[in-house]
Enzyme design. Sequence first.
Site, PDB file in Angstrom:
ATOM      1  N   GLY A 188       9.915  32.330  51.181  1.00 17.17           N
ATOM      2  CA  GLY A 188       9.524  31.814  50.081  1.00 17.17           C
ATOM      3  C   GLY A 188       8.850  33.275  49.434  1.00 17.17           C
ATOM      4  O   GLY A 188       8.358  34.201  50.017  1.00 17.17           O
ATOM      5  N   GLY A 234       5.910  34.531  46.108  1.00 20.89           N
ATOM      6  CA  GLY A 234       4.887  34.331  45.242  1.00 20.89           C
ATOM      7  C   GLY A 234       4.637  35.471  44.280  1.00 20.89           C
ATOM      8  O   GLY A 234       5.234  36.627  44.462  1.00 20.89           O
ATOM      9  N   PHE A 282       2.106  37.435  44.527  1.00 16.51           N
ATOM     10  CA  PHE A 282       1.307  38.645  45.246  1.00 16.51           C
ATOM     11  C   PHE A 282       2.204  38.714  46.799  1.00 16.51           C
ATOM     12  O   PHE A 282       1.356  39.659  47.374  1.00 16.51           O
ATOM     13  CB  PHE A 282      -0.340  38.177  45.351  1.00 16.51           C
ATOM     14  CG  PHE A 282      -0.980  37.980  44.039  1.00 16.51           C
ATOM     15  CD1 PHE A 282      -0.833  38.992  43.247  1.00 16.51           C
ATOM     16  CD2 PHE A 282      -1.557  36.899  43.747  1.00 16.51           C
ATOM     17  CE1 PHE A 282      -1.305  39.009  41.752  1.00 16.51           C
ATOM     18  CE2 PHE A 282      -2.334  36.876  42.449  1.00 16.51           C
ATOM     19  CZ  PHE A 282      -2.013  37.670  41.544  1.00 16.51           C
ATOM     20  N   VAL A 296       6.782  35.102  52.160  1.00 16.53           N
ATOM     21  CA  VAL A 296       6.182  34.364  53.287  1.00 16.53           C
ATOM     22  C   VAL A 296       7.412  34.280  54.095  1.00 16.53           C
ATOM     23  O   VAL A 296       8.465  34.117  53.800  1.00 16.53           O
ATOM     24  CB  VAL A 296       5.880  32.853  52.745  1.00 16.53           C
ATOM     25  CG1 VAL A 296       5.606  32.064  54.033  1.00 16.53           C
ATOM     26  CG2 VAL A 296       4.648  32.866  51.582  1.00 16.53           C
ATOM     27  N   LYS A 329       2.383  34.957  55.969  1.00 17.60           N
ATOM     28  CA  LYS A 329       2.111  35.346  54.385  1.00 17.60           C
ATOM     29  C   LYS A 329       1.808  36.707  54.016  1.00 17.60           C
ATOM     30  O   LYS A 329       0.392  37.142  54.485  1.00 17.60           O
ATOM     31  CB  LYS A 329       1.197  34.461  53.727  1.00 17.60           C
ATOM     32  CG  LYS A 329       1.217  34.607  52.090  1.00 17.60           C
ATOM     33  CD  LYS A 329       0.089  33.817  51.415  1.00 17.60           C
ATOM     34  CE  LYS A 329      -0.239  33.844  49.951  1.00 17.60           C
ATOM     35  NZ  LYS A 329      -0.998  32.980  49.412  1.00 17.60           N
ATOM     36  N   ASP A 349      -3.777  26.633  40.910  1.00 22.74           N
ATOM     37  CA  ASP A 349      -2.651  26.877  40.729  1.00 22.74           C
ATOM     38  C   ASP A 349      -1.805  25.798  41.417  1.00 22.74           C
ATOM     39  O   ASP A 349      -0.848  26.006  42.539  1.00 22.74           O
ATOM     40  CB  ASP A 349      -2.069  28.316  41.152  1.00 22.74           C
ATOM     41  CG  ASP A 349      -0.928  28.912  40.933  1.00 22.74           C
ATOM     42  OD1 ASP A 349      -0.449  28.397  39.981  1.00 22.74           O
ATOM     43  OD2 ASP A 349      -0.387  29.706  41.653  1.00 22.74           O
TER      44      ASP A 349
END
Length: 1001
Positions: free
Chosen positions: A707, A709, A711, A714, A729, A831
């Site tokens: 994954g 995001g 910032f 992962v 992460k 979020d």
Amino acid sequence: MKSRIAFYFSSLVTILITTTMIFVSHGSNETDYQALLQFKSMITNDPLSSWNTSFHFCDWRGVSCGKRHRRVTSLSLNSRGLQGSLSPHVGNLSFLRQLDLMNNSFQGTIPNELSRLSRLNFLYLGINKFEGVIPTNLSHCSNIERLSLASNKLVGSIPKELGFLSKLTAISVQDNNLTGGLSSFLGNITSIKVFSARNNPLGGSIPETLGHWKSLTEFYCGGCNLYGNIPHSIFNLSLLTRFSLARNQLTGDLPSAIGEMLPNLELLQLSRNLLTGPLSPSISNMSNLTFLEVNNNNFSGKLTTDFGKLKNIYFLSLAFNSFRSGEADSMKFLDTLGNCTRLELLRLDNCKFQGVLPTTIGNLSDQLGLLNLEGNYLYGNLPSSIGNLVGLETLVLARNGFTGKIPSTFGKLQKLQIVDLSRNQFLGPIPDAIGNLSLLITLDISFNRLESHIPSSIGNCHQLSELYLNDNKINGKIPIQLVQLSTLSIALILSRNNLSGSLPIEVGKLTMLTSLDLSDNNLSGDIPSSLGSCTSLVFFSLKGNLFQGTIPSSLSSMRGASKLDLSHNNLSGQIPRFLEGFILLEYVNLSFNDLEGEVPVIGVFANSSAFSILGNTKLCGGLAELGLPKCNKMNRNHKKRFPLFIILLIPIASTFSIVLCFVYVWCKKKKDQPCQSSPEAQSNMQVLSYSQLLKATNGFSKDNLIGEGGFSSVYKGTTDHDDKFVAVKVLRLQTRGAHKSFIAECEAWRNIRHRNLLKIINICSSVDFQGNEFKALVYEFMPNGSLHDWLHSSATKSRLNLLQRINILIDVASALDYLHNHCLPTIVHCDLKPSNILLDHEMVAHVGDFGLAKFLGTNSNQNSTSGIRGTIGYAPPEYGIGNEMTSSGDVYSFGILLLETMTGKRPTDNTFNEGLNIHKFAYMALPDHVTDVIDHDLLNFLQEDVIDTKCTLKNAKNIEECLSSTIKIGVSCSMDSPSQRMKIEKVVNELRHILDMLLNM
């Protein structure tokens, strides 16, 4: 003596018989007992903990036995969260009459051994993950009455051997990958009442032998790639109530007497085929019809149906056909629709109707919510009687030939939310009464011949998110009331009119606006610096006006812009250097102004096809292919000497470089220092270093990437000491805001503990092998990925059943309730979205990613990531106008997440345009048409799929009530006004009540 001997002999015989019976009974019971144990042994999770020796197996949960022989007659484990394979030993339960394993996660193939269940009446294996083919030897289950294999991954064909099952009344195999067409042998099942094979790539034609199904009431074969004519024998099945063949390639005409042949029809769905001929007037004889959908075919001829006889109809869609008759009264049939008092949707778009719209349009039902007449050949004035349709929420009259003024009676339609009158010949002014439409979301009156000014009353449309007035003859100034509408978020398009005056500085209040086009008018003055507040702009055009002065530096904040057009004005000064840093900018047009100085060569200016600077005679430099003169030092720097700060910077930079060298050497020594760890991590897992994380993730390889995001990235990893999977992460520290995100997340995890929050194991803050700062968070690995994956990934899409979705929503709501009401201080997630909802091996939901979290009532982390306020589509509208983050904002995000979970649609779905959003999409379906918006796969729980749940009609309605109640929660949570949103603690209670209703059906 003889009598005594006889007595003893009789007693002995009795004992022997009893002993034999007990032995036989125990022996048979032992077979069932062992079969159940084998069944349990292949369940990989453990929801059958009650199956133990503390109880007789007849008392085990989901098991029913006959009273006489104590043999298993029913194994009913519907919706128990079971995972694993179906044991072939189930075939040993020889007295079994019902096997119900629906709505679980069984994998593998359907065992051939089920064919041994000769007494079986009901087999329900729908909504699982079964693969392979349907066993042909199921035909040996000669007593079977209902068969549901829907919503699995089955391949192959529907076995023709099912034709031997003479007692079958219902077959459901929809939502699989079955091919091979419909076998003519199926026509032998003369007892069939319900047949559903929709959404399978079956192919082939409909066999004539299906006309033998004289008891058939429901037939669903939509989306099956069927072709050819619909057999005439099908139209002789007079008991049919629901008939759906949508989304195929069927051809031919419908029988002229279809209304007399199918008098009991309630639903007729033939949309998206290739059917031809007239739409028979005999349809009016289907007095029970409530749903008629025949759009996207080739029906032709004049429409003469007397719809007035269909008093129960609420959905009528005839769109995309060819009802052009060459007569001016082709809309005469509208007169009959005045008797349809329950009509809620009327689609007549793209039907080639011609003529004047009759005044009887105003006699339609006051329940009518959608009227679409787009793309016909209608002309003349729009009748003022349109104002009688007070229930209208959507009105589309685009692409016709209407003339005259827009009637002022429009002001009576106060429920209107979407209006499209574009591409007609409307004249005169925009009526002031438009300001009465306070619920208006989308207004499109583009491509007409409207004149006069934009009425200031439009400022009363406080829900307006997109406005299209382009390509008219509108003059005057842009009213301040218009640019003060902060709800405008999608588009404000006023191009190609005769607008004049300056652009009001209040335009800066359009902070949520995505597209602003004021091109080709007569606007003048300076470009207001307040435009810099419009940070959401993606498309921005002031082309073809009279603007002057320099391009304001405040526009540097519009970093999300992809297209920028300031051409054909009188702008002066230099090309702003900030445009070089607009990484999303695809095209910029600055041509035909009076700009001067050097043309940049970075960013968008590095590609000559991505910008235009023609007609600016004072420019120099830039790419060689532009052919501009070189810039001399005077042109480039405007000074012959270096500025003082440059001169001073040189020795400072040299000193700093030396310091950096020392820092680098020091960092190399520290590169393998252990990461910092939370107290909980220290007690559960050894401290990890950067090198260990590097090894655990195979060098942070792409194969381990699970994954990404804003910032971070992962990775899936494996620890050395216990081979335990973890999620690592890794922060992208070069991204602005990443440091603050890391701090916010660490602070959040230090303060929270809850079963529905993602569990953190380590916090790593070190340096990598190049001496660069390295920060990572190590989490418990969630093997079932994210909710987003289950809703939208092709690998897992549609595998979430109703109970799983409700349970996930309860988990998320419970986490929010904890954060908002049981944490000191209160924590706002900020979020919430499906990609941040992770699912463990038992499908329990865990809320993760606290990088934007805010602590209320403290000075800590008040603005963890300045300027970032959640994700588009999920962030509440008040964040877009600068309001503080609150727990009510999380509730809004939860409401959007709930609606996405239940509808299967992202809030940014392409279907949400012209003012429609997911909140409105769901709201419009309440209270009676919620199934129109529910994710297609959940419709298995409604009356179309009664076979799947063995429901009575009452239970089917109860399920529909549960769906409606759930959607109401989502709508309530996603209200624009924070004060109108449901409290999260009430959300939890309401969802648990819905879950209880489902479990008790």
